[in-house]
Motif scaffolding. Structure first.
Motif, PDB file in Angstrom:
ATOM      1  N   ALA A  57       0.848  -1.176   0.006  1.00 35.67           N
ATOM      2  CA  ALA A  57      -0.071   0.084  -0.187  1.00 35.67           C
ATOM      3  C   ALA A  57       0.960   1.377  -0.199  1.00 35.67           C
ATOM      4  O   ALA A  57       0.662   2.208  -0.647  1.00 35.67           O
ATOM      5  CB  ALA A  57      -0.886  -0.030   1.495  1.00 35.67           C
ATOM      6  N   LEU A  58       1.958   1.400   0.823  1.00 35.09           N
ATOM      7  CA  LEU A  58       2.963   2.287   0.908  1.00 35.09           C
ATOM      8  C   LEU A  58       3.456   2.594  -0.355  1.00 35.09           C
ATOM      9  O   LEU A  58       3.554   3.720  -0.932  1.00 35.09           O
ATOM     10  CB  LEU A  58       3.888   2.090   1.871  1.00 35.09           C
ATOM     11  CG  LEU A  58       3.373   2.271   3.421  1.00 35.09           C
ATOM     12  CD1 LEU A  58       4.568   1.891   4.210  1.00 35.09           C
ATOM     13  CD2 LEU A  58       3.072   3.835   3.597  1.00 35.09           C
ATOM     14  N   ASP A  59       3.847   1.621  -1.106  1.00 37.33           N
ATOM     15  CA  ASP A  59       4.651   1.381  -2.384  1.00 37.33           C
ATOM     16  C   ASP A  59       3.645   2.256  -3.427  1.00 37.33           C
ATOM     17  O   ASP A  59       4.146   2.856  -4.252  1.00 37.33           O
ATOM     18  CB  ASP A  59       4.964   0.181  -2.913  1.00 37.33           C
ATOM     19  CG  ASP A  59       6.153  -0.537  -2.143  1.00 37.33           C
ATOM     20  OD1 ASP A  59       6.823   0.483  -1.375  1.00 37.33           O
ATOM     21  OD2 ASP A  59       6.273  -1.563  -2.000  1.00 37.33           O
ATOM     22  N   LEU A  60       2.395   1.890  -3.352  1.00 42.46           N
ATOM     23  CA  LEU A  60       1.404   2.325  -4.313  1.00 42.46           C
ATOM     24  C   LEU A  60       0.738   3.644  -4.158  1.00 42.46           C
ATOM     25  O   LEU A  60      -0.099   4.321  -4.651  1.00 42.46           O
ATOM     26  CB  LEU A  60       0.293   1.203  -4.474  1.00 42.46           C
ATOM     27  CG  LEU A  60       0.713   0.131  -4.992  1.00 42.46           C
ATOM     28  CD1 LEU A  60      -0.538  -1.068  -4.920  1.00 42.46           C
ATOM     29  CD2 LEU A  60       1.118  -0.055  -6.394  1.00 42.46           C
ATOM     30  N   LEU A  71       0.141  -2.133  12.734  1.00 42.30           N
ATOM     31  CA  LEU A  71       0.235  -0.936  11.783  1.00 42.30           C
ATOM     32  C   LEU A  71       1.529  -0.227  12.083  1.00 42.30           C
ATOM     33  O   LEU A  71       2.221   0.106  10.965  1.00 42.30           O
ATOM     34  CB  LEU A  71      -0.806   0.029  12.007  1.00 42.30           C
ATOM     35  CG  LEU A  71      -1.053   0.945  10.868  1.00 42.30           C
ATOM     36  CD1 LEU A  71      -0.845   0.563   9.447  1.00 42.30           C
ATOM     37  CD2 LEU A  71      -2.327   1.985  11.129  1.00 42.30           C
ATOM     38  N   ALA A  72       1.864   0.038  13.459  1.00 41.28           N
ATOM     39  CA  ALA A  72       3.112   0.797  13.767  1.00 41.28           C
ATOM     40  C   ALA A  72       4.268   0.003  13.296  1.00 41.28           C
ATOM     41  O   ALA A  72       5.296   0.515  12.614  1.00 41.28           O
ATOM     42  CB  ALA A  72       3.169   0.933  15.212  1.00 41.28           C
ATOM     43  N   GLU A  73       4.244  -1.223  13.282  1.00 41.65           N
ATOM     44  CA  GLU A  73       5.572  -2.258  13.140  1.00 41.65           C
ATOM     45  C   GLU A  73       5.738  -2.108  11.369  1.00 41.65           C
ATOM     46  O   GLU A  73       6.673  -1.988  11.161  1.00 41.65           O
ATOM     47  CB  GLU A  73       5.231  -3.589  13.484  1.00 41.65           C
ATOM     48  CG  GLU A  73       6.428  -4.461  13.050  1.00 41.65           C
ATOM     49  CD  GLU A  73       6.057  -6.014  13.388  1.00 41.65           C
ATOM     50  OE1 GLU A  73       6.758  -7.021  12.722  1.00 41.65           O
ATOM     51  OE2 GLU A  73       5.242  -6.239  14.357  1.00 41.65           O
ATOM     52  N   ALA A  74       4.580  -2.347  10.686  1.00 41.67           N
ATOM     53  CA  ALA A  74       4.476  -2.217   9.298  1.00 41.67           C
ATOM     54  C   ALA A  74       5.023  -0.869   8.819  1.00 41.67           C
ATOM     55  O   ALA A  74       5.868  -0.785   7.729  1.00 41.67           O
ATOM     56  CB  ALA A  74       3.234  -2.746   8.730  1.00 41.67           C
ATOM     57  N   LEU A  75       4.740   0.028   9.627  1.00 45.62           N
ATOM     58  CA  LEU A  75       4.973   1.433   8.748  1.00 45.62           C
ATOM     59  C   LEU A  75       6.307   1.890   9.106  1.00 45.62           C
ATOM     60  O   LEU A  75       6.851   2.881   8.584  1.00 45.62           O
ATOM     61  CB  LEU A  75       3.981   2.619   9.474  1.00 45.62           C
ATOM     62  CG  LEU A  75       2.511   2.328   8.959  1.00 45.62           C
ATOM     63  CD1 LEU A  75       1.769   3.448   9.343  1.00 45.62           C
ATOM     64  CD2 LEU A  75       2.271   2.607   7.375  1.00 45.62           C
ATOM     65  N   SER A  76       6.932   1.385  10.067  1.00 45.11           N
ATOM     66  CA  SER A  76       8.077   1.896  10.600  1.00 45.11           C
ATOM     67  C   SER A  76       9.160   1.646   9.345  1.00 45.11           C
ATOM     68  O   SER A  76       9.290   0.663   8.870  1.00 45.11           O
ATOM     69  CB  SER A  76       8.828   1.011  11.779  1.00 45.11           C
ATOM     70  OG  SER A  76       9.833   1.345  12.097  1.00 45.11           O
ATOM     71  N   PRO A  77      10.000   2.602   9.154  1.00 47.03           N
ATOM     72  CA  PRO A  77      10.295   4.016   9.745  1.00 47.03           C
ATOM     73  C   PRO A  77       9.580   5.248   9.220  1.00 47.03           C
ATOM     74  O   PRO A  77       9.629   6.406   9.348  1.00 47.03           O
ATOM     75  CB  PRO A  77      11.647   4.139   9.337  1.00 47.03           C
ATOM     76  CG  PRO A  77      11.820   3.439   8.079  1.00 47.03           C
ATOM     77  CD  PRO A  77      11.174   2.379   8.088  1.00 47.03           C
ATOM     78  N   LYS A  78       8.619   4.678   8.270  1.00 50.42           N
ATOM     79  CA  LYS A  78       7.676   5.644   7.608  1.00 50.42           C
ATOM     80  C   LYS A  78       6.534   6.159   8.433  1.00 50.42           C
ATOM     81  O   LYS A  78       5.520   6.780   7.927  1.00 50.42           O
ATOM     82  CB  LYS A  78       7.206   5.323   6.162  1.00 50.42           C
ATOM     83  CG  LYS A  78       8.566   5.109   5.300  1.00 50.42           C
ATOM     84  CD  LYS A  78       7.900   4.558   4.068  1.00 50.42           C
ATOM     85  CE  LYS A  78       9.184   4.297   2.997  1.00 50.42           C
ATOM     86  NZ  LYS A  78       8.720   4.055   1.711  1.00 50.42           N
ATOM     87  N   ASN A  79       6.449   5.858   9.674  1.00 46.79           N
ATOM     88  CA  ASN A  79       5.260   6.155  10.769  1.00 46.79           C
ATOM     89  C   ASN A  79       4.585   7.396  10.393  1.00 46.79           C
ATOM     90  O   ASN A  79       3.553   7.903  10.689  1.00 46.79           O
ATOM     91  CB  ASN A  79       5.783   5.612  12.053  1.00 46.79           C
ATOM     92  CG  ASN A  79       4.383   5.346  12.959  1.00 46.79           C
ATOM     93  OD1 ASN A  79       3.404   6.342  12.905  1.00 46.79           O
ATOM     94  ND2 ASN A  79       4.595   4.410  13.804  1.00 46.79           N
ATOM     95  N   HIS A  80       5.555   8.564  10.390  1.00 45.81           N
ATOM     96  CA  HIS A  80       5.156   9.777  10.364  1.00 45.81           C
ATOM     97  C   HIS A  80       4.953  10.494   8.943  1.00 45.81           C
ATOM     98  O   HIS A  80       4.838  11.833   8.880  1.00 45.81           O
ATOM     99  CB  HIS A  80       6.454  10.629  11.166  1.00 45.81           C
ATOM    100  CG  HIS A  80       6.237  10.290  12.490  1.00 45.81           C
ATOM    101  ND1 HIS A  80       5.411  10.863  13.816  1.00 45.81           N
ATOM    102  CD2 HIS A  80       7.105   9.237  13.346  1.00 45.81           C
ATOM    103  CE1 HIS A  80       5.795  10.429  14.824  1.00 45.81           C
ATOM    104  NE2 HIS A  80       6.811   9.440  14.652  1.00 45.81           N
TER     105      HIS A  80
END
Length: 296
Positions: free
Chosen positions: A32-35, A55-64
């Protein structure tokens, strides 16, 4: 706030529609992030708590780098719902817990998950406004709300986000809530925009389900058969565009007005890509008219 028209509803990734292996759930969020997905919707209830942690684990390091929405409002005991609680003290403690699990110092959008009859909505909005001023949240919103409650809430502070169920097979917001919101004021986020899977064309009858949809009469075999037949315009339009039915159903929603956003809840990367293809699908006036009148 860069919400994006199509976000990712994360509820399905922690068991509500059956088990999703953790590695597969994380891979889906990464895709999802890639897209280009920038809006992720979760809640303390989902899991409970495990969805925010995933969600926090998957988004790290793009959490913010993304917009995260979460929700409060249920009283939980041993992982079970035992009631509703939107008292100001509970709102604050819920936010503190969500911040820890999400590994953030601020929540982008905080929703009241469901109305608490014991706590006036004016008090709820007042408590969320305090959290905005203190920098703990960026904006407050309401879920499953009606115009009367919304009008009361707006006497305290502007409501920037509403999250209600809205889809081709649940059009109740068109009768009351959407006319109240106006064309581009409050942002309206549609949950269950694919009718809990019915609008994908791949829904299973109730007898084959083991999740909470067993309480939904639409999934009884006879009802599901009738509904699929009445939705023939959706299947035909999807075939004509060589597009997944899910993309057509979402594109119809996005066509309603510019302040409508959708948060489908795919469980696989293929389903995710089907949903996101709605952003590039152009439906004709004839297509939209047929979908508008699918029930006739």
């Amino acid at each position: 706030m860069n919400l994006g028209r199509i976000g990712l509803g994360c509820m399905a990734l922690t068991g509500i529609y059956g088990t999703v292996p953790r590695e597969r759930a994380i891979a889906l969020i990464h895709r999802a992030l890639d897209l280009g997905v920038s809006h992720f919707d979760t809640a303390e209830l989902y899991g409970p708590y495990a969805n925010e942690e995933l969600l926090a684990e998957a988004l790290s390091p793009k959490n913010h780098d993304v917009v995260i929405a979460t929700k409060f409002g249920y009283r939980l005991d041993g992982g079970k719902i035992v009631g509703l609680d939107s008292s100001p003290a509970k709102i604050r403690s819920a936010v503190e817990g969500s911040l820890r699990r999400l590994r953030r110092d601020r929540i982008d959008i905080l929703y009241q998950h469901r109305q608490d009859p014991a706590i006036p909505v004016e008090d709820v909005v007042g408590a969320m406004s305090d959290l905005v001023r203190q920098g703990m949240i960026r904006a407050g919103g309401l879920c499953a709300v009606n115009p009367k409650i919304l009008q009361r809430a707006e006497t305290v502070a502007p409501i920037e986000f509403i999250q209600n169920e809205y889809s081709l097979i649940n059009r109740a917001p068109e009768d009351d809530l959407l006319p109240h919101l106006g064309p581009d004021a409050v942002r309206f986020v549609c949950y269950s925009p694919l009718g809990r899977g019915i609008l994908t064309g791949n829904a299973y009858p109730l007898s084959d389900l083991s999740d909470y949809r067993r309480n939904d009469a639409r999934f009884e075999a006879d009802n599901l058969l009738v509904l699929r037949e009445r939705l023939r315009a959706l299947w035909e339009i999807a075939k004509a565009h060589a597009a997944p039915p899910a993309a057509v159903a979402l594109a119809w929603l996005l066509s309603r007005r510019p302040n409508v956003h959708v948060i489908p809840g795919p469980k696989t990367v293929d389903q995710l890509e089907d949903c996101l293809s709605a952003a590039h699908l152009s439906l004709s006036c004839s297509d939209l008219a047929q979908l508008d009148n699918w029930a006739t």
